[in-house]
Structure formats: C-alpha cells, structure tokens
Design a protein around this motif. Structure first.
Motif, PDB file in Angstrom:
ATOM      1  N   LYS A  90       0.838  -1.198   0.000  1.00  0.00           N
ATOM      2  CA  LYS A  90       0.000   0.000   0.000  1.00  0.00           C
ATOM      3  C   LYS A  90       0.874   1.250   0.000  1.00  0.00           C
ATOM      4  O   LYS A  90       2.047   1.198   0.373  1.00  0.00           O
ATOM      5  N   ASP A  91       0.288   2.364  -0.392  1.00  0.00           N
ATOM      6  CA  ASP A  91       1.029   3.617  -0.280  1.00  0.00           C
ATOM      7  C   ASP A  91       0.972   4.107   1.162  1.00  0.00           C
ATOM      8  O   ASP A  91       0.330   3.490   2.027  1.00  0.00           O
ATOM      9  N   MET A 150      11.050 -11.306  -8.085  1.00  0.00           N
ATOM     10  CA  MET A 150      11.019  -9.854  -8.319  1.00  0.00           C
ATOM     11  C   MET A 150       9.574  -9.360  -8.273  1.00  0.00           C
ATOM     12  O   MET A 150       8.655 -10.054  -8.744  1.00  0.00           O
ATOM     13  N   MET A 151       9.390  -8.177  -7.710  1.00  0.00           N
ATOM     14  CA  MET A 151       8.062  -7.568  -7.650  1.00  0.00           C
ATOM     15  C   MET A 151       8.133  -6.144  -8.204  1.00  0.00           C
ATOM     16  O   MET A 151       8.959  -5.338  -7.774  1.00  0.00           O
ATOM     17  N   ARG A 152       7.255  -5.859  -9.161  1.00  0.00           N
ATOM     18  CA  ARG A 152       7.163  -4.505  -9.715  1.00  0.00           C
ATOM     19  C   ARG A 152       6.016  -3.767  -9.034  1.00  0.00           C
ATOM     20  O   ARG A 152       4.880  -4.263  -8.961  1.00  0.00           O
ATOM     21  N   ILE A 153       6.302  -2.575  -8.534  1.00  0.00           N
ATOM     22  CA  ILE A 153       5.266  -1.712  -7.968  1.00  0.00           C
ATOM     23  C   ILE A 153       4.988  -0.601  -8.972  1.00  0.00           C
ATOM     24  O   ILE A 153       5.867   0.211  -9.297  1.00  0.00           O
ATOM     25  N   ASP A 154       3.784  -0.573  -9.495  1.00  0.00           N
ATOM     26  CA  ASP A 154       3.408   0.463 -10.457  1.00  0.00           C
ATOM     27  C   ASP A 154       2.992   1.714  -9.691  1.00  0.00           C
ATOM     28  O   ASP A 154       2.080   1.679  -8.848  1.00  0.00           O
ATOM     29  N   LEU A 155       3.664   2.815  -9.973  1.00  0.00           N
ATOM     30  CA  LEU A 155       3.426   4.041  -9.217  1.00  0.00           C
ATOM     31  C   LEU A 155       2.154   4.746  -9.682  1.00  0.00           C
ATOM     32  O   LEU A 155       1.839   4.752 -10.886  1.00  0.00           O
ATOM     33  N   PRO A 156       1.426   5.350  -8.751  1.00  0.00           N
ATOM     34  CA  PRO A 156       0.207   6.089  -9.130  1.00  0.00           C
ATOM     35  C   PRO A 156       0.499   7.215 -10.104  1.00  0.00           C
ATOM     36  O   PRO A 156      -0.311   7.529 -10.977  1.00  0.00           O
TER      37      PRO A 156
END
Length: 778
Positions: A146-147, A161-167
């Motif tokens: 969460k942000d 690996m985990m990609r976090i897509d930014l808002p």
C-alpha cells in the motif's frame, strides 16, 4: 590505457572466438597487447576515464522502518515495513522493482527447474527431496502493498522480483513511501532446501538457532550503467542493493539473545543487569573478549522456553542490507577495537556446540580482520562487526554467519580450526567488498568474492606465518588452469553461467590480484592504487571498468594485457625455456686462436673409420706416390704468420679504453629462447645458478612478448659461469608445466604409493584428529 584509440570491435573480440584462436595460431603477433578499447564501457559524466566517480555521479537511496516478529513455536515470521525511496537519478520512474529472495525457496522457484539432476545407484534422501521440490509451505505467504495513506498499489510478482506500479511518475529528486506487510515459514537451512537464511534445530535440547537474512522485500538497484538490476535470484548470483538507513524492531521470545546489523538502541530493556554491566565493560576492553552471556547461563536457558516476548530495536545508517540472528542457545562475547579514531565493537554469538573454538578465536579473528582490511583500504566505518556460528558462510552488513564446530568432546582437526578462521576472515571482510564498495554480485561475483578472497589471503598470512591458505598463491590455481577448455569460462562471466564456481569467481581473481601485487606492479604501486579504488568507491556502485581504470590511473602501469589475459580469456600460463646458447667474447691472441683451431680440427677429424683404417689400409695413394703431393700437403694451416701478429696489434691499438675493458672482462653471454606454450603472456622471472654456488634472479616485464607472443629470445651477460637456469623459481606466475622451466632439464620420478587404506589429507576432519589422539594417550 588508451580509452579512445582505434580498437577491434567488440563483436570481433568476443563473438568470433574461433576466428580469434585461428588468428593466434597463424600469427606470432595477435591481440594480447591491444588496448581493451571498446570492450570497456565509455567514460561519461557519471564515471570518468580515470576510474573515479564522475562529477554527476548519482545513486538511489532507500530507507526502511521495519517491525518483525519471530514465532519460535512454528518457525515462522511476519513483518510490516515502510520503505521511503529517494529518486536521486535524473530519470523519471513509472515503477519500482523490489527483490523477493524468499520466493527462491518457494514452490514456483526456478532454481530446481534449471538445475541438472540424475539418478545414481545410491541416492540420499536429501538429494531425492531436492528433485521432488514440493515447497508449497515456503515463500512469501502474505504480501500486501500500500502507499503511505493506506491505498492499495498495483503490483506484479514475477518469482523473486516484484514490480510496484506508481500512481504517478516519480520525478528526479522526489520521494515515494510505501508499506508492505508480509509473512513466511522459515526454512530448515540444514535440509535439502539449504540456502543462507533459515533455522537449525538441535534435537538434544529442543531449541532452534535462527539466521535471518534475505528476509524482507528489498529495493533493487537502479543505476546509471544498467537501469534496473532485476535479474531473477537463482541462488548463486547474490545481490545488488541500495544504500539506506534502517530502524528495525525485532520481537522474539524473552529468553532469546539477538544480534543484528546496526546498534542496539534499548540494551537496558532487553539485557539483564549482569549482561548490561558486562556489555559496558566490553566497550572499554581492547585486549581480550568479555563474555556477556556465558555458556552456563545459555545452557540454563536451553532447558525452558519463555512465553513472554521482548522487542530488540536496532538502527543502522548507510547500509545496503539488514540481517539478524536469534536463539536462547547463544553465548555472547565482545571487545572493542580502536579503528580510525573510534571504537568498533567486535562480537561473536555461538552455541555451546561451537566451544572451545569460538570462545578462543572468533572475536579475536573479527578484530584482526577489521585491522588488516582497514590498513589496505579505508578505516572500517561501521560501529560493530559480528560473527555468528551458524554452520554457514554468508555475509551481511556488520553481521555474518560462519561455520567451524568441534567434535562433541571439544577436540578438532586443523582443517576445522583453519577453516573456521578463514571463513570468519572472509565473511567479516565482505563488509568492505561488497557491503561498502557495493558492486553488483548478481552480475560480477568476482568483484566481491575475488577481491575479498585476495584480502583474506593477506589477512591469513598476517595471522600465522605458516597459515595454510587455500587460495591466493599462484601455484594453487594451476589445477584449475589446467582444466579442459570446455570447463573454463572467463572471470568476466555472469554468476549463473560458471561451471567451476569457486575456482573461477574466488580463486582465479584472487590469484590474479596477488600476481599483480607481487610480480607485475610491485607492492608499493599496487597497494596505493588498490586503496585508491576502495576509497573512491566506498558507499558507491563500482563496475569492473572502474577497478581496471583506477588501478592504471593511480600507478602509471599499462595493465590492459593483464586484464585481457586473466579476466577476459581462459588461456593458461605455460612458458618454457626452449633453448640456451653460451657465448664468450673472443679476446684470444693469434697463438691461442690457432691452438684452439688445431684442437677443434683434430677433434673433428677423429672418428671411428680413421681408427679402423690404420690397420685395414696399409698404404694410401699419397704415401705411395710422391707425385700426388703439392703445397698444401706440407702447408701448416695452424702456423702463426707475421701477418697474423700485425693484424692483431692493429686491432688492439684501435680499441678504446672501454672496449678494451669489455674485451678483457671474460663475460659469459647466455642466449635464452622462451616459448609461450599456454598463450597467457607473463613476465619472465629467471634464476641464474652459478658454478660457485651463488645465484641471482632477473625479472623481464611481460612487454617482451609484444612483437612476438609465441617465442622470444633474450641475451644475458654474466660474469660468472651458469650451471642451471630456472624459470619462475618462486612459482609466481601459475605456470601449469614446471618441467619445462629448467635448463638443463630436470627430471623427477612420479612416485606411487603402496597402501592398504587411504588416510585423510592434512587437516582433514575425517576419523580421529591429532588433538583427539593426544587426549586418548593421557
């Protein structure tokens, strides 16, 4: 090193290996001394041609606040963390990559899929379990991202690996914070899953010893030279990590002892009054370790399990990772080490199973390592350095897990003793490479393992003059260099593609650096340049180019030929003395020359047929018929004429004083021809052993091979007569065939052994050890 000159294209150097080898076989002068040129990344504003960080160098930062709790009943862990990511790059980022190494032990891991396997007539259960690999219970179980306001973030998990897509895009100079909640079951690292982190179970007392590493989601590196380093973790190629500050709260059973990266913030809350008193004493003790929790106290704790909990709080600044250990079995000792105007706490955590070895050696070895490495690089900057006995060998900032356990009766072999000391030096030494000089281990294992093994070798020799170092001396890499071609790769090979991992990534680069220091550059030039590299890149992300360029920049020694041969290729060193000729200046008088000519003529004209003909030919034609004789039958070719005497006088009168001195010097001139059989060019180190029993050594730089890489000839004037020539007498160059290093040749018998049963090698821990046998005699 010319960085911008004309050079063969990378394609020609790397992709057309067959052409390259063919060219070498047909030409005496190929490319061994060509500059590396386009094989190196081009210098830029981030990394200079000198090997230093550029004026616009940047790197990212990631700060962590973590709460974690260990469940000692079911060997699981859960945590919650807040990560603050600072974009110091000039780039706008639309997503972040996070490493999930714990998934490498889970059911979807690629590690067992890409590993070869086979069935033999005898199989262990552990091997079969590795083939079956049904690890449904391992890997991250909860992964909630969460942000900072609690809003769910879009993520994509691809194995480790985990990609976090930014808002919204993260612009240069901006900061983004996010939270991750996670949990997983801890693996038994003594089982087929193996690996660095996990637990060890002790059935004798029913307790666990936890070594928690790679345990939380960690930011991947985003760099100027690679972008995101998001290669999957398969288990061998280790880590590329971002520096940052950590605050970690670790909740464990109240009777556990915890050691971790960083500085303990609440010792008054988690230590007993006695332990706190001893801890404060240790901070003022510099000669011997102070035992803070004794073996007797630990053994009492082993007998019961507390139902209460304690939270240990640690803070660490400017580290690239965080690891910790926990157990009620731990004995803890510590001492202070003065380093760079401050005190560093050297500490050890170990169970009773590690004694008496660990109490005697571990913390002392930690202290020695800090001093040895600091002298050759930079002052150790961190406040602590910890060694943990965990039947392991792995490194993290300020803490490492090591092996070295004696037999149950407290005795141990030399192999166990020196193996323990070596692994502690090695793992503590990793604080320098790569924890501080932060290279990318997933791509270039040798940049931390090879450099660290080189440093380890020097520290071992400072510990004991007769230390049995396994890696470092040139001759000890020879068995690997002799390997068949298909089992060799250049040092500059990705970690996952190496067949003989230890020799390639650890031993060969360590040996190369030792040769560079002792034989090619000399200690003074090497030590200055190597320290400059370490100083330039501490707390930064160096690449191989930065090392290669700095070593040349700080020494004024052109080393492209060395990097090319040792790091980019697989040819061995095999240089042979092919031929030796002996010459002397001819300073003889006419009488001496004629007498020598006559003796040589008579020697040439004495042969078996002439001897037999004295009896078989009663009379020759010349002897029977005077008419067959002429001037030459009475001419004395060896008589000294007035013309001979006059010519000699004119010659002597024409000489200068220097020429006359040289003529009468009686010098011996030895013409030596060397053949480069193996291909790897190296300096020529020649020992001249004289008839009077003395000897001397001459050193010829490797550049002698520049115009002919396969064969060179060199003349050596000597006042004394040489009876033996020895090439590489101190075994400095890793020559794989020493039989051709002598002239005249020396032949030694290969001995074979008659035996009923084979014993262990020196220091092996099989069967009785000498210490055990000595005790039995008492």
């Amino acid at each position: 090193m010319r960085k911008f000159g004309l050079a063969i294209a990378l394609f020609a150097l790397v992709s057309t290996e067959g052409w390259s080898q063919a060219r070498r076989s047909e030409q005496n002068h190929a490319e061994r001394f060509e500059q590396l040129g386009t094989m190196l990344r081009s210098p830029n504003v981030y990394r200079t041609a000198s090997g230093a960080p550029g004026h616009m160098y940047w790197q990212q930062q990631a700060n962590y606040v973590i709460d974690v709790e260990l469940n000692d009943d079911n060997q699981s862990i859960k945590g919650s963390q807040t990560v603050t990511y600072i974009n110091n790059s000039p780039d706008q980022l639309t997503y972040l990559w996070v490493q999930l190494e714990e998934n490498q032990r889970g059911p979807e891991s690629e590690a067992p899929k890409v590993a070869e396997s086979s069935i033999n007539s005898r199989m262990t259960m552990r091997t079969l379990e590795g083939i079956l690999w049904e690890n449904e219970e391992f890997g991250y179980k909860v992964l909630d991202v969460k942000d900072e306001n609690g809003n769910a973030l879009s993520v994509a998990v691809n194995k480790t690996m985990m990609r976090i897509d930014l808002p919204e895009p993260l612009k240069a100079g901006e900061t983004f914070s996010f939270k991750v909640d996670w949990s997983f079951n801890i693996t038994d690292r003594m089982s087929y899953i193996s690996g660095r982190p996990g637990y060890e179970y002790f059935p004798e007392d029913g307790n666990y010893l936890y070594t928690m590493a790679e345990w939380f989601p960690r930011m991947a590196v985003y760099s100027d030279f690679e972008g995101w380093q998001n290669k999957q973790f398969l288990g061998r190629g280790e880590f590329a990590l971002t520096f940052g500050d950590y605050e970690v709260r670790i909740t464990v059973p109240a009777d556990h002892m915890v050691g971790a990266t960083g500085v303990l913030q609440n010792p008054e809350e988690v230590l007993s009054a006695t332990e706190l008193e001893r801890w404060n004493k240790a901070k003022q003790t510099y000669d011997n370790p102070v035992i803070i929790r004794t073996q007797g106290e630990a053994e009492k704790l082993e007998k019961g399990k507390s139902t209460e909990k304690k939270t240990w709080i640690f803070k660490a600044e400017n580290v690239r990772d965080f690891a910790w250990t926990s157990s009620r079995k731990f004995i803890w000792d510590a001492m202070a080490v003065k380093q760079g105007g401050k005190d560093v706490m050297a500490m050890s955590y170990y169970a009773k199973e590690g004694n008496p070895l660990w109490e005697q050696y571990s913390t002392r070895v930690v202290a020695h390592t800090i001093k040895s490495y600091s002298e050759k690089t930079f002052d150790y900057p961190y406040p602590t350095a910890i060694s943990v006995e965990g039947s392991n060998g792995m490194e993290y900032p300020m803490i490492c897990f090591n092996y070295g356990r004696p037999d149950k009766d407290g005795t141990y072999s030399e192999a166990v003793k020196y193996g323990m000391i070596s692994v502690i030096i090695h793992e503590v030494g990793h604080n320098f490479f790569p924890m501080i000089v932060n290279s990318d281990e997933r791509q270039w294992t040798w940049m931390d393992e090879g450099l660290n093994t080189f440093m380890q070798f020097m520290a071992e020799q400072e510990w004991d003059r007769d230390y049995p170092s396994r890696r470092g001396p040139a001759h000890k890499i020879v068995p690997y260099m002799r390997s068949e071609k298909q089992y060799l790769e250049p040092i500059m090979t990705n970690s996952e593609n190496i067949i003989q991992f230890g020799p390639n990534a650890y031993a060969k680069p360590a040996t190369a650096l030792n040769i560079l220091r002792e034989t090619v550059m000399g200690r003074e030039l090497f030590d200055f340049a190597f320290k400059e590299y370490a100083r330039r890149w501490m707390f930064k992300h160096p690449t191989p180019e930065d090392l290669f360029r700095t070593m040349e920049d700080a020494s004024a020694v052109d080393l492209d030929w060395f990097w090319r041969g040792w790091f980019y290729e697989t040819e061995p060193v095999d240089i042979a003395i092919q031929d030796v000729k002996w010459f002397k200046l001819d300073n003889r008088t006419p009488a001496e020359k004629k007498a020598a000519d006559q003796a040589e003529f008579e020697r040439e004209e004495t042969y078996i047929s002439k001897e037999f003909n004295k009896a078989d030919v009663p009379q020759t034609v010349l002897e029977a018929d005077p008419a067959t004789r002429d001037f030459y039958n009475s001419y004395d070719r060896f008589a000294i004429t007035p013309e001979d005497e006059e010519e000699y006088k004119r010659f002597m009168a024409s000489l200068t004083d220097k020429e006359r001195e040289l003529l009468n010097s009686d010098l011996n001139f030895y013409e030596l021809t060397f053949e480069n059989v193996g291909g790897l060019v190296m300096p020529l180190i020649i020992e001249f052993q004289y008839a009077d029993g003395t000897s001397e050594i001459e050193r010829i730089p490797a550049e002698i091979w520049k115009l002919n890489e396969t064969q060179v000839t060199k003349v050596f004037p000597k006042k004394k007569e040489v009876v033996q020539f020895v090439l590489d007498p101190y075994r400095e160059t890793a020559d794989i065939d020493e039989s051709s290093n002598y002239w005249p040749r020396q032949y030694q018998p290969t001995r074979f052994e008659l035996f009923k049963g084979r014993g262990g090698a020196r220091g092996a821990s099989t069967g009785d050890n000498p210490m055990k046998r000595a005790q039995k005699k008492k």
